[in-house]
Design a protein around this motif. Structure first.
Motif, short mmCIF file in Angstrom:
data_model
loop_
_atom_site.label_atom_id
_atom_site.label_comp_id
_atom_site.label_asym_id
_atom_site.label_seq_id
_atom_site.Cartn_x
_atom_site.Cartn_y
_atom_site.Cartn_z
N UNK A 40 0.84 -1.19 0.00
CA UNK A 40 0.00 0.00 0.00
C UNK A 40 0.88 1.24 0.00
N UNK A 41 0.55 2.22 -0.83
CA UNK A 41 1.28 3.48 -0.80
C UNK A 41 0.44 4.55 -0.11
N UNK A 42 1.13 5.55 0.40
CA UNK A 42 0.46 6.68 1.06
C UNK A 42 1.29 7.93 0.84
N UNK A 43 0.66 9.06 1.06
CA UNK A 43 1.31 10.34 0.79
C UNK A 43 2.45 10.59 1.78
N UNK A 73 -0.27 -9.34 5.71
CA UNK A 73 0.88 -8.48 5.99
C UNK A 73 0.87 -7.30 5.02
N UNK A 74 0.77 -6.09 5.57
CA UNK A 74 0.78 -4.89 4.74
C UNK A 74 2.20 -4.33 4.66
N UNK A 75 2.59 -3.99 3.45
CA UNK A 75 3.88 -3.35 3.20
C UNK A 75 3.59 -1.90 2.82
N UNK A 76 3.98 -0.96 3.68
CA UNK A 76 3.66 0.46 3.47
C UNK A 76 4.80 1.17 2.75
N UNK A 77 4.45 1.96 1.74
CA UNK A 77 5.44 2.72 0.97
C UNK A 77 5.00 4.17 0.88
N UNK A 78 5.86 5.09 1.36
CA UNK A 78 5.53 6.51 1.27
C UNK A 78 6.12 7.11 0.00
N UNK A 79 5.37 8.05 -0.58
CA UNK A 79 5.81 8.71 -1.81
C UNK A 79 4.93 9.93 -2.05
N UNK A 80 5.33 10.85 -2.93
CA UNK A 80 4.45 11.97 -3.27
C UNK A 80 3.09 11.47 -3.75
N UNK A 81 2.03 12.21 -3.44
CA UNK A 81 0.67 11.74 -3.67
C UNK A 81 0.39 11.42 -5.13
N UNK A 83 2.43 10.50 -7.41
CA UNK A 83 3.13 9.27 -7.78
C UNK A 83 2.43 8.05 -7.21
N UNK A 84 1.93 8.18 -5.99
CA UNK A 84 1.20 7.08 -5.36
C UNK A 84 0.01 6.68 -6.21
N UNK A 85 -0.77 7.66 -6.64
CA UNK A 85 -1.94 7.37 -7.47
C UNK A 85 -1.53 6.79 -8.83
N UNK A 86 -0.42 7.29 -9.37
CA UNK A 86 0.06 6.76 -10.65
C UNK A 86 0.51 5.31 -10.51
N UNK A 87 1.16 4.99 -9.40
CA UNK A 87 1.60 3.61 -9.14
C UNK A 87 0.40 2.69 -9.00
N UNK A 90 -1.11 1.95 -12.36
CA UNK A 90 -0.26 1.02 -13.12
C UNK A 90 -0.22 -0.37 -12.50
N UNK A 91 -0.96 -0.58 -11.40
CA UNK A 91 -0.96 -1.85 -10.67
C UNK A 91 0.42 -2.19 -10.12
N UNK A 92 1.23 -1.16 -9.89
CA UNK A 92 2.55 -1.36 -9.30
C UNK A 92 2.46 -1.52 -7.78
N UNK A 93 1.35 -1.09 -7.19
CA UNK A 93 1.05 -1.32 -5.78
C UNK A 93 -0.36 -1.90 -5.71
N UNK A 94 -0.71 -2.48 -4.57
CA UNK A 94 -2.01 -3.12 -4.42
C UNK A 94 -3.10 -2.18 -3.92
N UNK A 95 -2.68 -1.03 -3.38
CA UNK A 95 -3.67 -0.10 -2.87
C UNK A 95 -3.04 1.20 -2.45
#
Length: 273
Positions: A40-43, A73-81, A83-87, A90-95
């Protein structure tokens, strides 16, 4: 002797190869029994009490409890918002979390409930507040903006920009952070700034507080969701439903309610200007 030695060496190589193959199968079996990993990505920003850049806050507490409940098990990834939505698209993240509803965001991922999101499965509710310089005459009556003598600032990629444009004002979304908006506001480059309720509280009680004020009526109040990727929902629909159902159950559970009760007052929920 030479032929016998060669045969023995060949036999040893085959045995070692079989052993390595069995080890790989065993490792795979262990991995198969491990809890599914969901990325999962977040801002990458501090939006208290919901989340911080370094992975603290109520959003994380909620999702950790969901993981414990469902064996995920959740894997959290922070990134600019953006980019998160773009990922996610692109199905590069699950949520991605926490995401307010916009119709066009359904091209990026799936909401619980689809085109009409199920508010019961939200992660939280927050609001957008309009901040102005002290002494400014910018006003909001709940339906229209008045005395706007410049652009209204909003953070890049935030859903409030659609609302502002519908009010026929110029929108400046060239900033990634709420404190950048306030600096532009104080420099006279903005007439006002639209920020999230928790950000508004932080700004009003921080160093900029003596120079700014919030309008009494919120611009809008809306729910925020866990948005899942199209690929996850298509390939594992039962898992997606389990996650969304667990978000609702955990958010309404006693353990999370205690955490929320101790954290949310610090953000001024229910008392925000």
């Amino acid at each position: 002797m030479a032929v016998g030695s060669a045969w023995r060496r060949k036999l040893l190589v085959n045995v070692l190869g079989i052993g390595a193959g069995l080890a790989a199968v065993s490792a795979h079996a262990l991995q198969a029994g491990a809890p599914p990993a969901i990325t999962l990505c977040y801002e990458r920003a501090n939006v208290q009490p919901w989340r911080t850049e370094d992975g603290r806050g109520l959003n994380f507490e909620l999702l950790k409890l969901v993981g414990q409940r469902e064996g995920i098990r959740f894997d959290f990834q922070s990134m600019p918002w953006k980019r998160c939505l773009a990922q996610l698209k692109a199905n590069a993240v699950d949520g991605a979390f926490a995401v307010s509803f916009k119709t066009d965001r359904r091209e990026i991922g799936e909401y619980p409930g689809g085109a009409t999101p199920d508010v019961a499965k939200r992660m939280h509710i927050d609001r957008y507040i309009l901040i102005r310089r002290k002494g400014s005459s910018v006003a909001w009556d709940g339906k229209a903006l008045h005395n706007v003598d410049g652009a209204i600032g909003a953070q890049l990629g935030y859903s409030v920009t659609d609302l502002l444009r519908s009010l026929n004002v110029t929108v400046d979304e060239g900033s990634q952070r709420s404190d950048e908006l306030v600096r532009k506001l104080l420099a006279g480059r903005l007439a006002a700034a639209a920020v999230g309720g928790s950000d508004a509280h932080t700004l009003l009680t921080g160093p900029y507080g003596p120079q700014i004020e919030a309008l009494p009526l919120p611009l809008v109040e809306k729910p925020y969701f866990l948005l899942l990727s199209h690929r996850l929902v298509e390939r594992q629909p039962q898992l997606a439903r389990r996650i969304w159902d667990a978000v609702e159950a955990v958010r309404n559970g006693e353990q999370y309610r205690k955490l929320e009760k101790s954290a949310v007052p610090a953000a001024g929920k229910g008392k925000q200007p």
